[in-house]
Design an enzyme around this catalytic site. Structure first.
Site, PDB file in Angstrom:
ATOM      1  N   CYS A 145       0.881  -1.185   0.000  1.00 36.77           N
ATOM      2  CA  CYS A 145       0.000   0.000   0.000  1.00 36.77           C
ATOM      3  C   CYS A 145       0.903   1.215   0.000  1.00 36.77           C
ATOM      4  O   CYS A 145       1.557   1.472  -1.004  1.00 36.77           O
ATOM      5  CB  CYS A 145      -0.980  -0.027   1.168  1.00 36.77           C
ATOM      6  SG  CYS A 145      -0.278  -0.526   2.747  1.00 36.77           S
ATOM      7  N   SER A 146       0.943   1.977   1.080  1.00 36.20           N
ATOM      8  CA  SER A 146       1.857   3.119   1.110  1.00 36.20           C
ATOM      9  C   SER A 146       2.186   3.459   2.561  1.00 36.20           C
ATOM     10  O   SER A 146       2.228   4.619   2.930  1.00 36.20           O
ATOM     11  CB  SER A 146       1.237   4.321   0.400  1.00 36.20           C
ATOM     12  OG  SER A 146      -0.036   4.595   0.943  1.00 36.20           O
TER      13      SER A 146
END
Lengths: 105, 213
Positions: free
Chosen positions: B119-120
């Protein structure tokens, strides 16, 4: 965070391990590119609740979270820029299996 | 006005940003509905939500830079930071919330770089909001496979003899890099040193800037 998982902690630092190659559907935090790959335990972090159950609002069991170190050459084979570079990722205990001594590097 | 390419550049020289005229996505609608329900049922208030947004916006890489500068000056603190970065940050008075933090030290023998392929994940409580590129599919997918090429695009060219450790932030931990202290900074104060610690140097896509001489 309980300590029960630590008592049964089967993976000492440096242990050769393989990430299970399963491809289950749903919210899974073991990246696909590392599944089936071999590495070594870099450190044990702590037990955390299993995100695969938490994500669906289910009662979540605690699993030990490890950092596993992989050689770029073991992950990408000939495509690695430098086979001795390292990739390290957090992997939950239920995704990790110990390598047989006969297969361990 | 004719619709030629000049329309896309404002008098200041910056391109106009297109109007955000697309309909709400499913998840945007869901977020608004849940937020309004929480306010309607007195579980939270619009003020509380805005205060939280302001608190998050106020965080910046300066917090991480202060930790790095102290680690450069205080070997005992560096040892603490490498052993338990969450505890060391709190000891220095930074409210990093419930974040589990790991510090990674760049040395003459190792360069560390952080990515989240899934994801981040980013140490927002330490470095503020992540840059857009950190969340891009290109950075997330390429950094684990061709870190040297990615680094060279950031202007960091490492010799093949310098091993790279790529850290994929896959679960509950968040990471930041302690960059190498630049040469010629022996006489600088801790505050002056902190000014050399860039956001990118703490992600591992940059190095600390050299002092102005």
């Amino acid at each position: 965070m309980g300590t029960q998982a630590l008592v049964n902690d089967p993976f000492a630092v440096g242990t050769s391990v393989r990430i299970r190659p399963f491809m289950p559907p749903g919210h899974v935090r073991a990246p696909v590119y590392l599944r089936g790959k071999t590495g070594t335990i870099e450190r044990a972090i702590a037990p955390f609740k299993n995100p695969e159950q938490l994500a669906y609002g289910l009662p979540a069991k605690e699993h030990m979270l490890y950092r596993v170190r992989f050689r770029a050459g073991d992950v990408w084979d000939k495509d690695a820029e430098n086979p001795d570079d390292m990739i390290e990722a957090e992997i939950y205990a239920h995704w990790i299996e110990k390598m047989d001594q006969s297969h361990a590097a | 006005m004719p619709h030629d390419h000049h329309d896309h550049v404002s008098p200041s020289g910056h391109p106009y940003r297109a109007d955000d005229d697309t309909p709400l996505s499913y998840w945007q609608t869901m977020e608004i509905a849940v937020r309004e329900l929480l306010v309607e049922k007195d579980i939270t208030t619009a003020e509380e939500i805005n205060t939280q947004i302001d608190a998050m916006d106020a965080r910046s890489p300066a917090i991480g830079a202060a930790l790095v500068a102290r680690a450069w000056c205080d070997p005992e603190f560096k040892t603490q930071l490498l052993a338990d970065a969450s505890a060391a940050s709190r000891e220095m008075g930074f409210d990093i919330g419930p974040m589990h933090l790991i510090a990674l030290e760049n040395t003459a023998d190792t360069h560390n770089i952080v990515v989240c392929t899934l994801c981040s994940c980013y140490p927002r409580n330490l470095l503020g909001l992540p840059p857009d590129w950190y969340k891009s599919r290109a950075y997330r997918s390429r950094t684990v496979k061709e870190p040297r090429k990615v680094l060279s695009e950031f202007g960091v060219n490492l010799p093949n003899s310098m091993p790279i450790r790529v850290h994929d932030s896959t679960a509950d931990m968040r990471y930041f890099v302690i960059p190498m202290r630049p040469d010629g900074t022996e006489d600088l104060s801790q505050d002056a040193l902190a000014a050399l610690v860039t956001r990118d140097s703490m992600i591992g896509t940059g190095i600390a800037t050299a002092p102005i001489t």
